[in-house]
Design an enzyme around this catalytic site. Sequence first.
Site, PDB file in Angstrom:
ATOM      1  N   ASP A  70      -2.423   6.367  -3.338  1.00  0.00           N
ATOM      2  CA  ASP A  70      -1.361   5.545  -2.663  1.00  0.00           C
ATOM      3  C   ASP A  70      -0.796   4.648  -3.862  1.00  0.00           C
ATOM      4  OD1 ASP A  70      -3.433   4.309  -2.205  1.00  0.00           O
ATOM      5  OD2 ASP A  70      -2.737   3.337  -0.361  1.00  0.00           O
ATOM      6  N   ASP A 119      -1.200   1.393  -4.114  1.00  0.00           N
ATOM      7  CA  ASP A 119      -2.032   0.208  -4.437  1.00  0.00           C
ATOM      8  C   ASP A 119      -3.477   1.007  -4.608  1.00  0.00           C
ATOM      9  OD1 ASP A 119      -3.032   0.904  -1.627  1.00  0.00           O
ATOM     10  OD2 ASP A 119      -3.637  -1.394  -1.430  1.00  0.00           O
ATOM     11  N   ASP A 158      -6.037   2.163  -3.076  1.00  0.00           N
ATOM     12  CA  ASP A 158      -7.191   2.031  -2.429  1.00  0.00           C
ATOM     13  C   ASP A 158      -7.807   3.241  -1.589  1.00  0.00           C
ATOM     14  OD1 ASP A 158      -5.142   1.948  -0.559  1.00  0.00           O
ATOM     15  OD2 ASP A 158      -6.018   0.254   0.686  1.00  0.00           O
ATOM     16  N   SER A 197       0.832  -1.308   0.161  1.00  0.00           N
ATOM     17  CA  SER A 197       0.057  -0.050  -0.046  1.00  0.00           C
ATOM     18  C   SER A 197       0.892   1.202   0.043  1.00  0.00           C
ATOM     19  CB  SER A 197      -0.947   0.045   1.145  1.00  0.00           C
ATOM     20  OG  SER A 197      -1.881   1.058   0.999  1.00  0.00           O
TER      21      SER A 197
END
Length: 443
Positions: A237, A239, A241, A102
Amino acid sequence: MGELLFGTDGVRGLAGSDLTRELAFDLGRAAVGVLGRHGEGRPTVVVGRDTRGSGEWLEDALVEGILAAGGDAILAGVEPTPAIAYLTTSLGAAAGAVISASHNPPEYNGIKFFDRSGTKLPDALEDEIETALGTAVPGGIEPGSVRQIDGSEHTYLDHLVSASEARLDGMTVVVDCANGAASAGAPQLLRLLGASVHAIYSSPDGTNINDGCGALHPEVVAAEVVRIQAHAGVAFDGDADRALFADGEGNVIDGDQVLTACALDLHERGALANDTLVVTVMSNLGLFKAMERAGIDVIAASVGDRYVLEEMQRTGAELGGEQSGHVIFSRHATTGDGLLTAVRFLGLSARTGASLADLGARMHRFPQVLVNVEIADPSRSEASPEVAEAVRAAEKDLGAGGRVLVRPSGTEPLVRVMVEAEAEAVARRHAETIADHVRSALG
């Protein structure tokens, strides 16, 4: 990392030392075994990853473990975490697995799982997987198969376009992709909706994810918005999400402001389910006061979008999220989704004619100071009398004009000390005092 523990967002650690090829294999094997015991038979797992260099060899090892336990794997390649959650449900798979750390630096990586409904595994199921690590693989299991996802199955961007309430024609948007999983999809999505897109940090090389860019550094996209005189900016960010925004004047807009604006809009249209918003204990006091004025119920969950979703499911709320930019629109997603958040928030601006500055101003943001204290065992902070007494003293001094929160991080060896007050100097003074007590007591 020592004995493996699932944090609030899966398993994370330094790739190659904490998170090894052997551990990734064991996680894949154990997860399939546990899913099989829970009635999934021969489970199919959709596997995706972000742009870290370690992602490829971790994917190879994870998939080897899945196949060795008799599961099948569908490889989605580099995709945002929420895309894997969506594809898991749309393809009817038993589970999804994402190889990503992440927002963490490039040298880290992680593995997290979704169940067939596209939600993160409950704690009890993660505990079962942890218990199964290192146990012998039963004999006589026929190895599973692996295939690459078919182009016709890639409907994630189409899904996001359909979730928009307005086109973005005439809007110039700076998109900071954090050199991560959104580098290809985010600019394409916003262009499909008619926006003029200026993409930055969209050239991942395996070593530059989150490096001085993205949602951890929203001031970067804010400065670029001002430089090219764009209408808006959005920063993801690694990833994708979560998403943070910048208005045309270069002001950063955080997740609390996004949630406030979206909740008030839905409430005013009679479309906010149960007139309830779910946030976390870290949300700004200004959000709570804005919701109170509007007559909207607010539920504060533990930090982590998985816990936000659990409260949303319990209460029937359809909107929830975190200050960090994880926002869940449960009519359209089962997890925090930065691309969906961008579509909804920028679409709100386009539909209403309100600038992002107008939308951000719907919440007065109280000064909030966060101090991270590095502690080997952060959970000890919850039982420390010295820390508790320091918190009580600060709360007494702040009264109704502030708030204190001390909590162990779920992903890093840190105790997070957060203080809100009407003046930043006051918040900082109390935060530093409490942080000193944390160091003294837990050292």
